[in-house]
Write an enzyme that holds these catalytic residues in place. Structure first.
Site, PDB file in Angstrom:
ATOM      1  N   PRO A 118       0.776  -1.241   0.000  1.00  0.00           N
ATOM      2  CA  PRO A 118       0.000   0.000   0.000  1.00  0.00           C
ATOM      3  C   PRO A 118       0.813   1.301   0.000  1.00  0.00           C
ATOM      4  O   PRO A 118       0.740   2.100   0.934  1.00  0.00           O
ATOM      5  CB  PRO A 118      -0.840  -0.134   1.271  1.00  0.00           C
ATOM      6  CG  PRO A 118       0.031  -0.925   2.185  1.00  0.00           C
ATOM      7  CD  PRO A 118       0.748  -1.903   1.295  1.00  0.00           C
ATOM      8  N   CYS A 119       1.539   1.535  -1.070  1.00  0.00           N
ATOM      9  CA  CYS A 119       2.279   2.791  -1.188  1.00  0.00           C
ATOM     10  C   CYS A 119       1.337   3.989  -1.246  1.00  0.00           C
ATOM     11  O   CYS A 119       1.738   5.110  -0.943  1.00  0.00           O
ATOM     12  CB  CYS A 119       3.226   2.757  -2.380  1.00  0.00           C
ATOM     13  SG  CYS A 119       2.433   2.450  -3.952  1.00  0.00           S
TER      14      CYS A 119
END
Length: 159
Positions: A118-119
């Site tokens: 989850p950047c």
């Protein structure tokens, strides 16, 4: 062997790429998947992503492996520790290596497994959306979606 599955999502077409053992990319870009068939793994990931978009899944479970340096692998592993529905700033995310904030941001930008690693949960210190390879509109959508599902934070992001 290489395999691929494509799904339509609320934020556009998503392509899942895998080999015999692991998923190595989930991307919004138009990947050439001609000649590639689906595998049980890519089908499973497609089902998990569909559940995520419905709001029924917060944590993914499938084998994944990106090519990258040891430093990049460390950054990507740390992204997995950001809780669903929450955000962190680049400054806070890089607190364990404050002099490497630019290198950490660069590694974050090279993440090839969108949504699952989850950047999108890393934002600017001022609360603004910054840098997302899939486009800031997708980042905003993903954060809003997760906050609504988790009932945490704001119900609408203000920019």
């Amino acid at each position: 062997m290489k395999y691929a599955s494509n799904i339509e999502s609320p934020i556009g077409k998503i392509t899942i790429l895998a080999d015999d053992d692991c998923v190595y990319a989930i991307t919004f870009s138009d990947e050439d998947t001609d000649g590639l068939s689906e595998s049980e793994l890519t089908k499973n990931v497609a089902q998990q992503l569909a559940a995520y978009f419905r709001g029924d899944l917060k944590h993914f479970s499938f084998p994944m492996k990106q090519k990258g340096t040891e430093f990049q692998q460390d950054v990507w592993q740390n992204l997995l520790n950001i809780p669903f529905g929450e955000t962190t700033s680049y400054a806070k995310f890089s607190a364990h290596h404050p002099l490497a904030i630019r290198a950490i941001a660069a590694a974050n930008g090279k993440n090839n497994i969108a949504i699952v690693v989850p950047c999108h949960r890393v934002i600017g210190s001022n609360g603004k959306l910054v840098g997302y390879a899939g486009g800031l509109w997708r980042k905003q959508w993903l954060l809003q979606h997760e906050q609504e599902i988790s009932k945490q934070g704001q119900t609408a992001l203000k920019f």
